[in-house]
Design an enzyme around this catalytic site. Structure first.
Site, PDB file in Angstrom:
ATOM      1  N   ARG A  24      72.049  23.096 -28.974  1.00 18.19           N
ATOM      2  CA  ARG A  24      73.302  23.744 -28.568  1.00 18.19           C
ATOM      3  C   ARG A  24      74.165  22.853 -27.691  1.00 18.19           C
ATOM      4  NH1 ARG A  24      72.995  28.151 -24.311  1.00 18.19           N
ATOM      5  NH2 ARG A  24      71.854  27.290 -22.558  1.00 18.19           N
ATOM      6  N   THR A 135      69.654  15.498 -16.354  1.00 13.26           N
ATOM      7  CA  THR A 135      69.718  15.467 -17.820  1.00 13.26           C
ATOM      8  C   THR A 135      70.891  14.624 -18.317  1.00 13.26           C
ATOM      9  OG1 THR A 135      68.787  17.686 -17.881  1.00 13.26           O
ATOM     10  CG2 THR A 135      69.894  16.937 -19.883  1.00 13.26           C
ATOM     11  N   LYS A 160      66.356  12.546 -17.787  1.00 16.32           N
ATOM     12  CA  LYS A 160      65.807  13.332 -18.904  1.00 16.32           C
ATOM     13  C   LYS A 160      66.795  13.185 -20.052  1.00 16.32           C
ATOM     14  CE  LYS A 160      64.797  18.189 -19.950  1.00 16.32           C
ATOM     15  NZ  LYS A 160      63.819  19.223 -19.626  1.00 16.32           N
ATOM     16  N   LYS A 162      68.251  13.685 -23.643  1.00 19.08           N
ATOM     17  CA  LYS A 162      68.202  14.626 -24.757  1.00 19.08           C
ATOM     18  C   LYS A 162      68.320  13.869 -26.078  1.00 19.08           C
ATOM     19  CE  LYS A 162      68.039  18.623 -22.581  1.00 19.08           C
ATOM     20  NZ  LYS A 162      66.913  19.565 -22.721  1.00 19.08           N
ATOM     21  N   GLU A 218      59.194  15.595 -24.393  1.00 16.38           N
ATOM     22  CA  GLU A 218      59.127  17.053 -24.274  1.00 16.38           C
ATOM     23  C   GLU A 218      59.467  17.713 -25.601  1.00 16.38           C
ATOM     24  OE1 GLU A 218      61.372  18.215 -20.840  1.00 16.38           O
ATOM     25  OE2 GLU A 218      61.588  20.277 -21.493  1.00 16.38           O
ATOM     26  N   LYS A 267      58.992  27.379 -16.975  1.00 11.15           N
ATOM     27  CA  LYS A 267      60.338  27.867 -16.641  1.00 11.15           C
ATOM     28  C   LYS A 267      60.242  29.372 -16.438  1.00 11.15           C
ATOM     29  CE  LYS A 267      62.947  24.665 -19.553  1.00 11.15           C
ATOM     30  NZ  LYS A 267      63.490  24.562 -20.919  1.00 11.15           N
ATOM     31  N   CYS A 295      64.084  24.418 -15.908  1.00  9.16           N
ATOM     32  CA  CYS A 295      65.053  25.519 -15.830  1.00  9.16           C
ATOM     33  C   CYS A 295      65.865  25.546 -17.115  1.00  9.16           C
ATOM     34  CB  CYS A 295      65.984  25.329 -14.635  1.00  9.16           C
ATOM     35  SG  CYS A 295      66.928  23.786 -14.691  1.00  9.16           S
ATOM     36  N   ASP A 321      62.442  19.363 -12.888  1.00  8.17           N
ATOM     37  CA  ASP A 321      63.674  19.312 -13.679  1.00  8.17           C
ATOM     38  C   ASP A 321      64.522  20.527 -13.284  1.00  8.17           C
ATOM     39  OD1 ASP A 321      65.617  18.879 -15.646  1.00  8.17           O
ATOM     40  OD2 ASP A 321      64.476  20.010 -17.143  1.00  8.17           O
ATOM     41  N   ASP A 323      68.010  20.499 -12.349  1.00 11.42           N
ATOM     42  CA  ASP A 323      69.203  19.674 -12.152  1.00 11.42           C
ATOM     43  C   ASP A 323      70.533  20.383 -12.315  1.00 11.42           C
ATOM     44  OD1 ASP A 323      68.837  20.120 -14.857  1.00 11.42           O
ATOM     45  OD2 ASP A 323      69.369  18.093 -15.463  1.00 11.42           O
TER      46      ASP A 323
HETATM   47  C1  LIG Z   1      68.816  22.136 -17.635  1.00 10.34           C
HETATM   48  C2  LIG Z   1      67.479  21.456 -17.846  1.00 10.34           C
HETATM   49  N1  LIG Z   1      67.500  20.136 -17.345  1.00 10.34           N
HETATM   50  C3  LIG Z   1      67.152  21.434 -19.300  1.00 10.34           C
HETATM   51  O1  LIG Z   1      67.350  20.425 -19.929  1.00 10.34           O
HETATM   52  N2  LIG Z   1      66.685  22.537 -19.845  1.00 10.34           N
HETATM   53  C4  LIG Z   1      66.524  22.595 -21.268  1.00 10.34           C
HETATM   54  C5  LIG Z   1      67.010  23.895 -21.828  1.00 10.34           C
HETATM   55  C6  LIG Z   1      68.354  24.239 -21.300  1.00 10.34           C
HETATM   56  C7  LIG Z   1      69.185  25.188 -22.080  1.00 10.34           C
HETATM   57  O2  LIG Z   1      69.409  24.949 -23.267  1.00 10.34           O
HETATM   58  O3  LIG Z   1      69.677  26.127 -21.424  1.00 10.34           O
HETATM   59  C8  LIG Z   1      65.166  22.199 -21.709  1.00 10.34           C
HETATM   60  O4  LIG Z   1      64.339  21.719 -20.943  1.00 10.34           O
HETATM   61  O5  LIG Z   1      64.897  22.307 -22.892  1.00 10.34           O
HETATM   62 MG   LIG Z   2      62.955  21.185 -22.740  1.00  9.68          MG
END
Ligand SMILES: C[C@H](N)C(=O)N[C@H](CCC(=O)O)C(=O)O
Ligand SMILES: [Mg+2]
Length: 365
Positions: A24, A135, A160, A162, A218, A267, A295, A321, A323
């Site tokens: 997303r 992130t 972190k 993505k 992850e 979480k 989170c 995490d 952030d």
């Molecule tokens: C905000 C946190 N650093 C993060 O990356 N969380 C994501 C999911 C966040 C979301 O889509 O609301 C995770 O660890 O997958």
């Molecule tokens: Mg994750």
């Protein structure tokens, strides 16, 4: 201190830059705020975001679950019997972990207010300071490298990253970021279920053999694909962390028993609040498995509760995490947890010490 009423609101905060994952892209944080009122005038605060693609929960479902199913069962309960409050929240209905989390956070906040102690002390105490990663959203390579360099300049020592959108591009993304920040920041990856097991083994093998050192990866594959998680864990050196696969204590036991993950991301929005998060931390510690506290893209009320838990469970929660306060233009929440870049400092006011939620829009009950 008896529960007498529950009120709802919405809080919204724009992000500095869009948050983009494999599943997303979001421009702002928006949470349902739950205010649990008591006969003493104390108010406990909890929040929950609508992370429908991960938890299945929307603002409508969160509010309806609390209003029509869980909330009525809590009326008249004594906060001093925390176990009873939490037991009723958890057994009131299946799933709906975000609604349960918001209510549990508020009830634990009240428990802290009742005994005039910050939550982390009531959970066992600890050093009231943490350091979080930040992130880096998935994007075109130059942008991710620039964002990574800015984060390092801002003092973040762990990034972190993505990934999970396109396996070939992901390998290039990670190599480029690694060579830009090598020796200055640790890199953890989050594929948010975007790879297949074979793709993950291929990508991580390519990265490992070209000298890229990753702290962890992850949730490389779909949440339900425990066999895929195990396939990867068995074949790569990089530690594998379960996120979307790890909602309940039972799932965590299964992941650990089958060696399908090396690390667990806890979480509150997945566990349904603090009580199950504590169980997961304890299960992991018994099995010598490390945890991260994570989170959703959510408000600092929920993140404050997660920070209190992380301090109290520092023996097993060794990765942080939390952030989102660094990702928002401004943080509408003032609590006893102070966020400043990578540093998180907990103060000793009772519960979560919520002083104010700016721009809180109350919803008609
Ligand atoms: C905000 C946190 N650093 C993060 O990356 N969380 C994501 C999911 C966040 C979301 O889509 O609301 C995770 O660890 O997958
Ligand atoms: Mg994750």
């Amino acid at each position: 201190m008896k529960i007498t009423n529950i009120q709802f609101g919405l809080v919204k905060a724009p992000l500095k830059t869009p948050f983009k994952t494999a599943v997303r892209s979001v421009d702002y944080v928006e949470d349902t705020v739950v205010i649990v009122e008591t006969d003493t005038g104390n108010r406990g605060y909890g929040t929950a975001p609508a992370t429908a693609l991960i938890t299945g929960d929307t603002h409508g479902s969160i509010q309806a679950a609390i209003k029509h199913q869980i909330g009525p069962l809590l009326m008249g309960l004594e906060i001093e019997n925390l176990n009873k409050c939490v037991g009723i929240i958890q057994s009131s209905m299946i799933n709906n972990t975000s609604a349960k989390a918001a209510l549990e956070i508020a009830v634990y906040d009240l428990f802290g207010q009742l005994y005039r102690q910050p939550l982390y002390k009531l959970l066992g105490g600890g050093e009231p300071a943490l350091s979080t990663d930040v992130t880096i959203s998935v994007d075109y390579i130059d942008k991710m490298v620039a964002d990574s360099l800015s984060a390092v300049e801002a003092g973040f020592e762990t990034l972190k990253i993505k990934v999970g959108k396109d396996i070939g591009l992901d390998i290039d993304r990670i190599k480029a970021i690694y060579s830009a920040v090598e020796g200055r920041a640790l890199i953890r990856l989050d594929a948010n279920q975007g790879w297949t097991a074979k793709q993950a083994v291929y990508a991580l093998g390519q990265l490992e053999s070209s000298g890229v050192k990753l702290e962890l990866v992850e949730q490389p594959v779909k949440a339900y694909d425990f066999d895929g998680m195990r396939y990867i864990t068995e074949r790569v050196s990089t530690p594998v962390m379960a996120d979307e696969s790890a909602f309940s204590p039972k799932q965590v036991l299964e992941l650990i028993r089958t060696r399908a993950a090396d690390i667990i991301n806890i979480k509150l929005m997945k566990t349904g609040g603090l009580s199950n998060a504590i169980k997961i931390a304890d299960i992991a510690q018994i099995h010598d498995v490390e945890c991260m506290i994570g989170c959703m893209l959510e408000s600092s009320v929920g993140i404050a509760a997660a920070a209190h838990l992380a301090v109290a469970k520092a023996g097993v929660i060794r990765k942080i995490d939390l952030d989102v306060p660094s990702l928002v233009e401004f943080d509408p929440v003032s609590s006893n947890v102070v966020f400043s870049g990578p540093e998180i400092a907990l103060q000793d006011t009772p519960g979560l010490g919520i002083e104010c939620i700016e721009n809180l829009q109350m919803i008609e009950a």
